[in-house]
Design a protein around this motif. Structure first.
Motif, PDB file in Angstrom:
ATOM      1  N   GLY A  99       2.781   4.831  15.288  1.00 14.49           N
ATOM      2  CA  GLY A  99       1.667   4.090  15.152  1.00 14.49           C
ATOM      3  C   GLY A  99       0.809   4.121  13.981  1.00 14.49           C
ATOM      4  O   GLY A  99      -0.446   3.540  13.799  1.00 14.49           O
ATOM      5  N   ILE A 100       1.297   4.506  12.849  1.00 16.30           N
ATOM      6  CA  ILE A 100       0.965   4.392  11.536  1.00 16.30           C
ATOM      7  C   ILE A 100       1.773   3.522  10.672  1.00 16.30           C
ATOM      8  O   ILE A 100       3.016   3.835  10.349  1.00 16.30           O
ATOM      9  N   GLU A 101       0.995   2.772   9.954  1.00 15.94           N
ATOM     10  CA  GLU A 101       1.970   2.025   8.829  1.00 15.94           C
ATOM     11  C   GLU A 101       1.451   2.056   7.543  1.00 15.94           C
ATOM     12  O   GLU A 101       0.006   1.683   7.274  1.00 15.94           O
ATOM     13  N   ILE A 102       2.030   2.558   6.489  1.00 18.40           N
ATOM     14  CA  ILE A 102       1.486   2.663   5.336  1.00 18.40           C
ATOM     15  C   ILE A 102       1.698   1.301   4.571  1.00 18.40           C
ATOM     16  O   ILE A 102       2.663   0.803   4.210  1.00 18.40           O
ATOM     17  N   VAL A 103       0.361   0.720   4.324  1.00 15.90           N
ATOM     18  CA  VAL A 103       0.389  -0.699   3.907  1.00 15.90           C
ATOM     19  C   VAL A 103       0.442  -0.907   2.342  1.00 15.90           C
ATOM     20  O   VAL A 103       0.507  -1.742   1.629  1.00 15.90           O
ATOM     21  N   GLY A 104      -0.068   0.510   1.653  1.00 14.78           N
ATOM     22  CA  GLY A 104      -0.103   0.579   0.152  1.00 14.78           C
ATOM     23  C   GLY A 104      -0.496   1.890  -0.504  1.00 14.78           C
ATOM     24  O   GLY A 104      -0.902   2.802   0.291  1.00 14.78           O
ATOM     25  N   GLU A 105      -0.242   2.031  -1.686  1.00 24.17           N
ATOM     26  CA  GLU A 105      -0.829   3.255  -2.492  1.00 24.17           C
ATOM     27  C   GLU A 105      -1.660   2.760  -3.625  1.00 24.17           C
ATOM     28  O   GLU A 105      -1.397   1.692  -4.332  1.00 24.17           O
ATOM     29  N   ALA A 106      -2.459   3.758  -4.046  1.00 23.75           N
ATOM     30  CA  ALA A 106      -3.286   3.741  -5.360  1.00 23.75           C
ATOM     31  C   ALA A 106      -3.221   5.037  -6.010  1.00 23.75           C
ATOM     32  O   ALA A 106      -3.137   6.246  -5.258  1.00 23.75           O
ATOM     33  N   SER A 107      -3.048   4.961  -7.465  1.00 34.10           N
ATOM     34  CA  SER A 107      -3.333   5.968  -8.083  1.00 34.10           C
ATOM     35  C   SER A 107      -4.508   6.409  -8.690  1.00 34.10           C
ATOM     36  O   SER A 107      -4.740   7.517  -9.420  1.00 34.10           O
ATOM     37  N   ASP A 108      -5.462   5.516  -8.293  1.00 34.15           N
ATOM     38  CA  ASP A 108      -6.856   5.951  -9.029  1.00 34.15           C
ATOM     39  C   ASP A 108      -7.942   5.105  -8.082  1.00 34.15           C
ATOM     40  O   ASP A 108      -7.515   3.937  -7.583  1.00 34.15           O
TER      41      ASP A 108
ATOM     42  N   LEU B  80      -2.803   2.007   6.777  1.00 31.68           N
ATOM     43  CA  LEU B  80      -3.295   3.188   6.190  1.00 31.68           C
ATOM     44  C   LEU B  80      -3.007   2.868   4.466  1.00 31.68           C
ATOM     45  O   LEU B  80      -1.751   2.612   4.176  1.00 31.68           O
ATOM     46  N   LEU B  81      -3.911   3.074   3.647  1.00 35.73           N
ATOM     47  CA  LEU B  81      -3.865   2.976   2.297  1.00 35.73           C
ATOM     48  C   LEU B  81      -3.985   4.494   1.720  1.00 35.73           C
ATOM     49  O   LEU B  81      -4.958   5.272   2.016  1.00 35.73           O
ATOM     50  N   ILE B  82      -3.013   4.870   1.068  1.00 30.42           N
ATOM     51  CA  ILE B  82      -3.130   6.230   0.353  1.00 30.42           C
ATOM     52  C   ILE B  82      -3.466   6.162  -1.250  1.00 30.42           C
ATOM     53  O   ILE B  82      -2.819   5.378  -1.698  1.00 30.42           O
ATOM     54  N   VAL B  83      -4.583   6.935  -1.431  1.00 28.62           N
ATOM     55  CA  VAL B  83      -5.023   7.041  -2.708  1.00 28.62           C
ATOM     56  C   VAL B  83      -5.160   8.356  -3.349  1.00 28.62           C
ATOM     57  O   VAL B  83      -5.667   9.288  -2.729  1.00 28.62           O
ATOM     58  N   ASP B  84      -3.974   8.720  -4.368  1.00 27.84           N
ATOM     59  CA  ASP B  84      -4.169  10.075  -4.932  1.00 27.84           C
ATOM     60  C   ASP B  84      -3.380   9.795  -6.389  1.00 27.84           C
ATOM     61  O   ASP B  84      -2.575   9.106  -6.545  1.00 27.84           O
ATOM     62  N   ASP B  85      -3.861  10.409  -7.420  1.00 24.40           N
ATOM     63  CA  ASP B  85      -3.474  10.258  -8.640  1.00 24.40           C
ATOM     64  C   ASP B  85      -2.274  11.003  -8.982  1.00 24.40           C
ATOM     65  O   ASP B  85      -1.364  10.808  -9.728  1.00 24.40           O
ATOM     66  N   ASP B  86      -1.569  11.965  -8.055  1.00 24.65           N
ATOM     67  CA  ASP B  86      -0.414  12.729  -8.077  1.00 24.65           C
ATOM     68  C   ASP B  86       0.814  12.000  -7.532  1.00 24.65           C
ATOM     69  O   ASP B  86       0.658  11.916  -6.088  1.00 24.65           O
ATOM     70  N   PRO B  87       1.718  11.387  -8.182  1.00 20.15           N
ATOM     71  CA  PRO B  87       2.876  10.681  -7.388  1.00 20.15           C
ATOM     72  C   PRO B  87       3.596  11.514  -6.391  1.00 20.15           C
ATOM     73  O   PRO B  87       4.032  10.900  -5.433  1.00 20.15           O
ATOM     74  N   LEU B  88       3.794  12.763  -6.781  1.00 18.42           N
ATOM     75  CA  LEU B  88       4.253  13.711  -5.836  1.00 18.42           C
ATOM     76  C   LEU B  88       3.546  13.825  -4.210  1.00 18.42           C
ATOM     77  O   LEU B  88       4.062  13.853  -3.310  1.00 18.42           O
ATOM     78  N   VAL B  89       2.299  13.921  -4.476  1.00 20.16           N
ATOM     79  CA  VAL B  89       1.528  14.231  -3.371  1.00 20.16           C
ATOM     80  C   VAL B  89       1.476  12.546  -2.667  1.00 20.16           C
ATOM     81  O   VAL B  89       1.754  12.633  -1.456  1.00 20.16           O
ATOM     82  N   ARG B  90       1.502  11.654  -3.311  1.00 14.74           N
ATOM     83  CA  ARG B  90       1.506  10.377  -2.524  1.00 14.74           C
ATOM     84  C   ARG B  90       2.940  10.002  -2.011  1.00 14.74           C
ATOM     85  O   ARG B  90       3.055   9.727  -0.765  1.00 14.74           O
TER      86      ARG B  90
ATOM     87  N   ALA C   3     -10.372   3.142  -9.072  1.00 14.11           N
ATOM     88  CA  ALA C   3     -10.613   1.781  -9.539  1.00 14.11           C
ATOM     89  C   ALA C   3      -9.681   1.060  -9.013  1.00 14.11           C
ATOM     90  O   ALA C   3     -10.148  -0.263  -8.857  1.00 14.11           O
ATOM     91  N   GLU C   4      -8.704   1.347  -8.140  1.00 10.46           N
ATOM     92  CA  GLU C   4      -7.875   0.186  -7.528  1.00 10.46           C
ATOM     93  C   GLU C   4      -7.996  -0.147  -6.251  1.00 10.46           C
ATOM     94  O   GLU C   4      -7.519  -1.026  -5.522  1.00 10.46           O
ATOM     95  N   VAL C   5      -9.123   0.928  -5.601  1.00 12.96           N
ATOM     96  CA  VAL C   5      -8.975   0.574  -4.131  1.00 12.96           C
ATOM     97  C   VAL C   5      -9.596  -0.655  -3.618  1.00 12.96           C
ATOM     98  O   VAL C   5      -9.192  -1.180  -2.727  1.00 12.96           O
ATOM     99  N   GLU C   6     -10.644  -1.075  -4.121  1.00 11.44           N
ATOM    100  CA  GLU C   6     -11.597  -2.168  -3.605  1.00 11.44           C
ATOM    101  C   GLU C   6     -10.583  -3.353  -3.739  1.00 11.44           C
ATOM    102  O   GLU C   6     -10.377  -4.197  -2.525  1.00 11.44           O
ATOM    103  N   ALA C   7      -9.715  -3.615  -4.814  1.00 12.29           N
ATOM    104  CA  ALA C   7      -9.109  -4.756  -4.734  1.00 12.29           C
ATOM    105  C   ALA C   7      -7.812  -4.843  -3.725  1.00 12.29           C
ATOM    106  O   ALA C   7      -7.251  -5.647  -3.074  1.00 12.29           O
ATOM    107  N   LEU C   8      -7.465  -3.555  -3.532  1.00  9.14           N
ATOM    108  CA  LEU C   8      -5.981  -3.294  -2.704  1.00  9.14           C
ATOM    109  C   LEU C   8      -6.556  -3.520  -1.119  1.00  9.14           C
ATOM    110  O   LEU C   8      -6.023  -3.842  -0.546  1.00  9.14           O
ATOM    111  N   VAL C   9      -7.884  -2.950  -0.805  1.00  9.03           N
ATOM    112  CA  VAL C   9      -8.688  -3.164   0.441  1.00  9.03           C
ATOM    113  C   VAL C   9      -8.632  -4.768   0.680  1.00  9.03           C
ATOM    114  O   VAL C   9      -8.276  -4.872   1.877  1.00  9.03           O
ATOM    115  N   ARG C  10      -8.947  -5.404  -0.145  1.00  9.71           N
ATOM    116  CA  ARG C  10      -9.252  -6.860   0.120  1.00  9.71           C
ATOM    117  C   ARG C  10      -7.992  -7.573   0.350  1.00  9.71           C
ATOM    118  O   ARG C  10      -7.754  -8.340   1.262  1.00  9.71           O
TER     119      ARG C  10
END
Length: 227
Positions: A30-39, A8-18, A41-48
């Motif tokens: 059964g869920i592994e957090i593999v990364g976070e993004a704050s916008d 799972l990749l979590i994308v939210d601009d609020d650090p408290l929500v993340r 614009a960061e998603v495509e690179a992180l998904v790759r």
């Protein structure tokens, strides 16, 4: 029985929500957090880089919103599923995200156990959007389709055979597979096979998009069309 871990990749601009989501979801079996993004614009690179199975995507972010990020992501081959995170259940941006291929949405005040279940559900290829919510979204924010959208949707639906069209219209009315099977005197596997063929023929991601296309063709509004 082996349980597949959902990346799972979590994308939210609020650090408290993340932080809250990471704490809540990271402890679920059964869920592994593999990364976070704050916008977005960061998603495509992180998904790759991280190859998540599911992206939990906030809609409203300052540089690139979740809608644009979802459209870009779902246009890629082998894209992960997108689960939209929002504060409003009847919102035009949510509808646009669903049109772009998001597998569903959860509200930010959804109980933790339900968010966990939603992540697992979309990872398994099942959209997180009940027929009732689909109808509510379309009624609240879709309005009557424009002439161009109606003509485009009608043209796309002509690719379907007669039986596929009946199934598509039933999906558009919000019927479940079991209800369609009873209504059209089919077995459940046959309904599922028809839905799969409809998705392939119309180049759609999930049954929510089938319902939206039928709505755009104006086949379920007002008196609607009966198969």
């Amino acid at each position: 029985m082996t349980t597949t871990t959902v990346r799972l990749l979590i994308v939210d601009d609020d650090p408290l929500v993340r932080a809250g989501l990471t704490f809540m979801l990271g402890g679920a079996d059964g869920i592994e957090i593999v990364g976070e993004a704050s916008d977005g614009a960061e998603v495509e690179a992180l998904v790759r880089e991280l190859t998540p199975d599911v992206v939990l995507m906030d809609i409203r972010m300052p540089a690139m919103d979740g809608l644009t990020a979802t459209e870009l992501l779902r246009a890629r081959a082998g894209a992960p599923e997108v689960l939209v995170l929002t504060t409003f259940h009847a919102d035009e941006q949510v509808l646009r995200a669903l049109r772009a291929g998001a597998a569903g949405f959860v509200l930010k005040d959804t109980p933790p156990a339900e968010i966990v279940a939603a992540v697992r559900q979309v990872a398994a290829g099942e959209p997180v959007l009940s027929p009732a919510v689909t109808r509510q979204l379309m009624a609240h924010v879709a309005g009557a389709p424009t002439a161009v959208r109606k003509d485009t949707a009608t043209g796309r639906l002509t690719r379907l055979g007669a039986r596929e069209r009946e199934v598509a219209l039933a999906v558009g009315r919000g019927s479940s597979n079991a209800e369609i099977a009873a209504e059209l005197f089919m077995s459940l596997p046959t309904v599922k096979a028809h839905v799969s063929r409809i998705l392939a023929k119309l180049d759609l991601n999930n049954r929510v998009q089938i319902a939206l296309l039928v709505h755009d063709a104006d086949l379920v509004s007002g008196s609607g069309e009966k198969p």
